[in-house]
Every structure is written in structure tokens, then in C-alpha cells.
Design a protein around this motif. Structure first.
Motif, PDB file in Angstrom:
ATOM      1  N   HIS A  42       2.264  -2.094  -4.749  1.00 16.69           N
ATOM      2  CA  HIS A  42       2.999  -0.760  -3.958  1.00 16.69           C
ATOM      3  C   HIS A  42       3.333  -1.348  -2.685  1.00 16.69           C
ATOM      4  O   HIS A  42       4.592  -1.014  -2.091  1.00 16.69           O
ATOM      5  CB  HIS A  42       1.565  -0.329  -3.079  1.00 16.69           C
ATOM      6  CG  HIS A  42       1.793   0.497  -2.314  1.00 16.69           C
ATOM      7  ND1 HIS A  42       0.063   1.225  -1.097  1.00 16.69           N
ATOM      8  CD2 HIS A  42       1.720   2.062  -1.982  1.00 16.69           C
ATOM      9  CE1 HIS A  42       0.405   2.450  -0.386  1.00 16.69           C
ATOM     10  NE2 HIS A  42       2.390   2.214  -1.163  1.00 16.69           N
ATOM     11  N   TRP A  46       7.400   0.109  -1.834  1.00 18.44           N
ATOM     12  CA  TRP A  46       7.868   0.861  -0.279  1.00 18.44           C
ATOM     13  C   TRP A  46       9.122  -0.114   0.079  1.00 18.44           C
ATOM     14  O   TRP A  46       9.309   0.706   0.234  1.00 18.44           O
ATOM     15  CB  TRP A  46       6.604   0.747   0.286  1.00 18.44           C
ATOM     16  CG  TRP A  46       7.004   1.196   1.695  1.00 18.44           C
ATOM     17  CD1 TRP A  46       6.457   0.863   3.168  1.00 18.44           C
ATOM     18  CD2 TRP A  46       7.029   2.766   2.227  1.00 18.44           C
ATOM     19  NE1 TRP A  46       7.041   1.208   3.899  1.00 18.44           N
ATOM     20  CE2 TRP A  46       7.025   2.543   3.423  1.00 18.44           C
ATOM     21  CE3 TRP A  46       6.632   3.319   1.086  1.00 18.44           C
ATOM     22  CZ2 TRP A  46       7.784   3.815   3.326  1.00 18.44           C
ATOM     23  CZ3 TRP A  46       7.295   4.721   1.790  1.00 18.44           C
ATOM     24  CH2 TRP A  46       7.628   5.143   3.143  1.00 18.44           C
ATOM     25  N   TRP A  49      12.054   1.551  -1.651  1.00 17.22           N
ATOM     26  CA  TRP A  49      12.430   2.910  -0.949  1.00 17.22           C
ATOM     27  C   TRP A  49      12.911   2.889   0.568  1.00 17.22           C
ATOM     28  O   TRP A  49      14.449   3.811   0.507  1.00 17.22           O
ATOM     29  CB  TRP A  49      10.445   3.793  -1.120  1.00 17.22           C
ATOM     30  CG  TRP A  49      11.113   5.003  -0.588  1.00 17.22           C
ATOM     31  CD1 TRP A  49      10.123   5.788   0.417  1.00 17.22           C
ATOM     32  CD2 TRP A  49      11.323   6.326  -1.106  1.00 17.22           C
ATOM     33  NE1 TRP A  49      10.304   6.781   0.398  1.00 17.22           N
ATOM     34  CE2 TRP A  49      11.657   7.222  -0.774  1.00 17.22           C
ATOM     35  CE3 TRP A  49      11.621   5.833  -3.107  1.00 17.22           C
ATOM     36  CZ2 TRP A  49      11.716   8.582  -1.438  1.00 17.22           C
ATOM     37  CZ3 TRP A  49      12.498   7.831  -3.706  1.00 17.22           C
ATOM     38  CH2 TRP A  49      12.386   7.853  -2.732  1.00 17.22           C
ATOM     39  N   LEU A  50      12.169   1.887   1.043  1.00 11.28           N
ATOM     40  CA  LEU A  50      12.715   1.990   2.422  1.00 11.28           C
ATOM     41  C   LEU A  50      13.744   1.953   2.552  1.00 11.28           C
ATOM     42  O   LEU A  50      15.220   2.051   3.191  1.00 11.28           O
ATOM     43  CB  LEU A  50      11.929   1.305   3.558  1.00 11.28           C
ATOM     44  CG  LEU A  50      11.061   1.989   3.843  1.00 11.28           C
ATOM     45  CD1 LEU A  50      10.010   0.782   5.003  1.00 11.28           C
ATOM     46  CD2 LEU A  50      10.696   2.739   4.840  1.00 11.28           C
ATOM     47  N   SER A  67      10.125   8.924   6.091  1.00 15.53           N
ATOM     48  CA  SER A  67       9.678   7.986   5.742  1.00 15.53           C
ATOM     49  C   SER A  67       8.185   8.025   5.615  1.00 15.53           C
ATOM     50  O   SER A  67       7.381   7.572   4.939  1.00 15.53           O
ATOM     51  CB  SER A  67       9.369   6.909   6.589  1.00 15.53           C
ATOM     52  OG  SER A  67      11.311   6.100   6.623  1.00 15.53           O
ATOM     53  N   THR A  70       6.751   9.802   2.726  1.00 15.77           N
ATOM     54  CA  THR A  70       7.126   9.404   1.636  1.00 15.77           C
ATOM     55  C   THR A  70       5.832   8.652   1.472  1.00 15.77           C
ATOM     56  O   THR A  70       5.386   8.387   0.802  1.00 15.77           O
ATOM     57  CB  THR A  70       8.086   9.026   1.257  1.00 15.77           C
ATOM     58  OG1 THR A  70       8.333   8.113   1.697  1.00 15.77           O
ATOM     59  CG2 THR A  70       9.301  10.032   0.995  1.00 15.77           C
ATOM     60  N   SER A  71       5.548   7.930   2.451  1.00 17.16           N
ATOM     61  CA  SER A  71       4.328   6.735   2.915  1.00 17.16           C
ATOM     62  C   SER A  71       3.219   7.411   2.616  1.00 17.16           C
ATOM     63  O   SER A  71       2.041   6.776   1.819  1.00 17.16           O
ATOM     64  CB  SER A  71       4.446   6.393   4.157  1.00 17.16           C
ATOM     65  OG  SER A  71       3.077   5.305   4.652  1.00 17.16           O
ATOM     66  N   THR A  74       2.565   7.946  -1.393  1.00 15.06           N
ATOM     67  CA  THR A  74       3.025   7.064  -2.547  1.00 15.06           C
ATOM     68  C   THR A  74       1.153   6.621  -2.250  1.00 15.06           C
ATOM     69  O   THR A  74       0.508   6.061  -3.061  1.00 15.06           O
ATOM     70  CB  THR A  74       3.596   5.831  -2.432  1.00 15.06           C
ATOM     71  OG1 THR A  74       3.190   5.565  -0.641  1.00 15.06           O
ATOM     72  CG2 THR A  74       5.151   6.001  -2.085  1.00 15.06           C
ATOM     73  N   PHE A  75       1.149   7.316  -0.862  1.00 11.30           N
ATOM     74  CA  PHE A  75      -0.910   5.590  -0.905  1.00 11.30           C
ATOM     75  C   PHE A  75      -1.328   7.365  -1.736  1.00 11.30           C
ATOM     76  O   PHE A  75      -2.642   6.963  -2.461  1.00 11.30           O
ATOM     77  CB  PHE A  75      -1.708   5.903   0.634  1.00 11.30           C
ATOM     78  CG  PHE A  75      -1.416   4.831   1.383  1.00 11.30           C
ATOM     79  CD1 PHE A  75      -1.750   3.420   1.275  1.00 11.30           C
ATOM     80  CD2 PHE A  75       0.143   4.740   2.801  1.00 11.30           C
ATOM     81  CE1 PHE A  75      -1.586   2.839   1.448  1.00 11.30           C
ATOM     82  CE2 PHE A  75       0.504   3.382   3.034  1.00 11.30           C
ATOM     83  CZ  PHE A  75      -0.362   3.163   2.440  1.00 11.30           C
TER      84      PHE A  75
END
Length: 348
Positions: A42, A46, A49-50, A67, A70-71, A74-75
Motif C-alpha cells: 500500500h 501510494w 500514485w502521488l 490526494s 484517493t487516499s 485506496t484504504f
């Protein structure tokens, strides 16, 4: 999924991920390792992705909003995907544990039956090394509450194993209120447990034995000690086979033992003070027929000891306070002594 903004909570776990989790379980790798792998994955995703977002979004406000969104996304995805993966991992571990327990219990039964076994394989299946010294014990309870009883037995079994000072232990349920246990060590421990009183439970211990035969023998001895304990009134909290080996052998046939006691001791068992008389004779015999030493142990006058011994001898079929028959009868009477109305054990 991000491009289509698909609901992350509905994400299926990839088959490869489930297969990998099952493989970890089969190799005994702890679940913490699996979870850590996903945390690392993860984190790597991340950062990747950033980097993509930063290269495409110049507006700081939009970058912060994207951000954050999308955070959370993804969690949510990782939580949804991990749930079935963890479930499959735990199911496989449980299946393997049941199989190992079944194999271990089957191997234990073979060892206790006296079947020929491969020591290495049996040790592996039982998760206990057989090629060493063992001390067997049995713990049981008379409690009525099954839940409290089980918890109490578990605590007692662990406590007994600790007191017996082995380097490893094997403790298995043997019924609703009974545990069988062994402690193993590389050398023999002959120390006698002077006192072991655990509230609500009874403990019997066998003598140390080596190897497979010793493992079986010490367990059998603990069982014989338990038989003697359960015949006793009151049932002792702790009994070592070494303290009751002779009685255990002599009362293998309880009915015959009671007949023998009644025949040898005669009218003694009908007396109200039968317990006191027999206790006096027992001490007298154990003190090498010394009236003085017996009197000192019993805190009475030596003439009182002589009187009590004479009363028992006169009522018996023996003419000697040290005869083998009288010694045996006195010891057995403490456990299986009959009364005149039909051979039932005396009440305490």
C-alpha cells in the motif's frame, strides 16, 4: 478502478492473492507477515500514485483534494480486498491445526496402547520429544460448571507443568473434567513435590520414565495413583505414585482387598475408634515398632500406643504387630476398609 471511480468496498480479492495467503498459511508464516506485506504494498503504491498526481496537477488545492480522496479510496480498497484474503488464511490454518491435532491425538493413542512407533515421527506429530525423560500427571475436577471447570483445569495443568520443571510439556484433554499431562527434560528429575494444592482440582503424578516406554509407564502410574486417590476419603488434592505404589498394587481388585482387610482386622473395623487404632498401628509400624517414637509422633503416652496396638492385634488373625498380613491390612484399610454390614468403605 480509480479511473472509473468504482466502489472500492466491492473490490474482489485477486485469486493470486488468496492463493498466496493459503501458501503462507501452509508454510506456517504468521498472519502478521501477510499484513505487513500489504502495508508495504500500500505504501509503495501510494508513493507511485502521488508521483503521478504531482506530475499532472499544478493547483495545490486540487492536488490536496485529490490526494485526500484517493487516499481514502485506496484504504477502502485494501480493507475490502484483505477481508477474504485473511478469511482464507485463517481457514487454512484452522484446517491444518485440526489435521495436526488429529494426527497428534492418534499418535498419542498409539503410544499409550504400546504400539510400535517411529520415535521421530511420533514426536513431530505430538509436538513433544519422546526420546527423553518424562514425568506424567493427571489433573481432574469434580466441579459442575463446565466452562469454569475447563478454565480451571487449563490453569492447573499449566501450574503442574511449571512445578515439575520440565523443559517442555504436553497437556491434552481426556474428558470433560480430566487432563493428561507430561513434562519432558534431558535428565531425570527425582525431586518429590512436597505439597501441591490447587483449589478445586486433584493432581496425581507418576515416577519419571525415559523414552517411549517411560512416557507410557509414568502415565499409567499417574492413573493408578488417581485410582487410589478416588478410593480415599476425603480425596486428596495431590498424590504421588511413589507414596501409594504398594497400595495401588494391593487394591487392584477392590472387592478382594476389602475381603482381606475384613478377614485380617476382624472386629477392629466395627469399633467407633477404628480410625484412631489403625492410624496408631500404622505409625508404630513405620517407626520400626518403637513405642517411644510412635508416641512422640502421635503426641500420646507410649502406654497408649501399646494399648491401641494390642487391641488391634488381639482382634486380628495375627499374633504379631509387625506381620506382613497386618501391615498390608492396615494400609489397605485406609483406602478400601470395609465395615461389618457388607463391605462398604468407612465414612471419614
Amino acid at each position: 478502478m480509480l479511473g472509473a471511480w468504482t466502489d472500492p468496498s466491492a473490490a474482489p480479492a485477486p485469486k493470486e492473492a488468496i492463493d498466496w495467503a493459503v501458501d503462507l498459511a501452509r508454510h506456517g508464516i504468521p498472519i502478521e507477515t501477510l499484513l505487513r506485506a500489504y502495508r508495504i504494498g500500500h505504501g509503495e503504491f501510494w508513493q507511485f500514485w502521488l508521483t503521478l498526481l504531482s506530475a499532472r496537477v499544478d493547483d495545490p488545492s486540487l492536488l490536496a483534494e485529490t490526494s485526500a480522496a484517493t487516499s481514502a479510496y485506496t484504504f477502502s480498497y485494501v480493507d475490502a480486498a484483505l477481508a477474504p484474503i485473511i478469511d482464507e488464511y485463517l481457514r487454512e490454518r484452522e484446517r491444518l491445526a485440526r489435521r495436526a491435532q488429529s494426527l497428534g491425538e492418534a499418535e498419542l493413542r498409539r503410544v499409550l496402547r504400546g504400539d510400535a512407533v517411529d520415535v521421530g515421527l511420533a514426536s513431530e506429530r505430538m509436538r513433544y520429544q519422546l526420546d527423553r525423560w518424562h514425568t506424567g500427571f493427571i489433573v481432574w475436577s469434580d466441579a459442575d460448571d463446565e466452562i469454569d471447570d475447563t478454565q480451571q483445569l487449563d490453569r492447573a495443568g499449566a501450574r503442574v507443568a511449571e512445578v515439575l520443571r520440565g523443559t517442555e510439556s504436553l497437556i491434552v484433554p481426556a474428558g470433560r473434567s480430566v487432563l493428561y499431562g507430561w513434562v519432558g527434560s534431558s535428565r531425570r528429575h527425582d525431586g518429590v513435590i512436597a505439597h501441591l494444592d490447587i483449589d478445586g482440582v486433584h493432581v496425581c503424578v507418576g515416577s519419571p520414565g525415559r523414552g517411549v516406554a517411560g512416557f507410557r509407564r509414568t502415565h499409567d502410574q499417574a492413573g493408578l495413583a488417581r485410582r487410589v486417590a478416588r478410593l480415599s476419603t476425603p480425596v486428596p488434592a495431590f498424590l504421588d505414585y511413589r507414596d501409594c505404589a504398594v497400595v495401588a498394587l494391593l487394591c487392584d481388585d477392590v472387592d478382594r482387598a476389602r475381603e482381606f482387610v475384613a478377614e485380617v482386622l476382624g472386629d477392629t473395623l466395627e469399633r467407633d475408634d477404628a480410625d484412631r487404632l489403625l492410624d496408631t498401628v500404622s505409625v508404630y509400624q513405620h517407626e520400626g515398632l518403637s513405642l517411644s517414637r510412635a508416641a512422640e509422633r502421635l503426641h500420646v503416652h507410649r502406654n497408649t500406643v501399646a494399648y491401641r496396638v494390642r487391641r488391634v492385634v488381639e482382634a486380628s488373625t495375627e499374633n504379631d504387630g509387625d506381620s506382613l498380613h497386618l501391615r498390608v491390612a492396615v494400609e489397605l484399610a485406609k483406602i478400601v476398609g470395609p465395615v461389618a454390614d457388607g463391605g462398604h468403605r468407612r465414612e471419614a
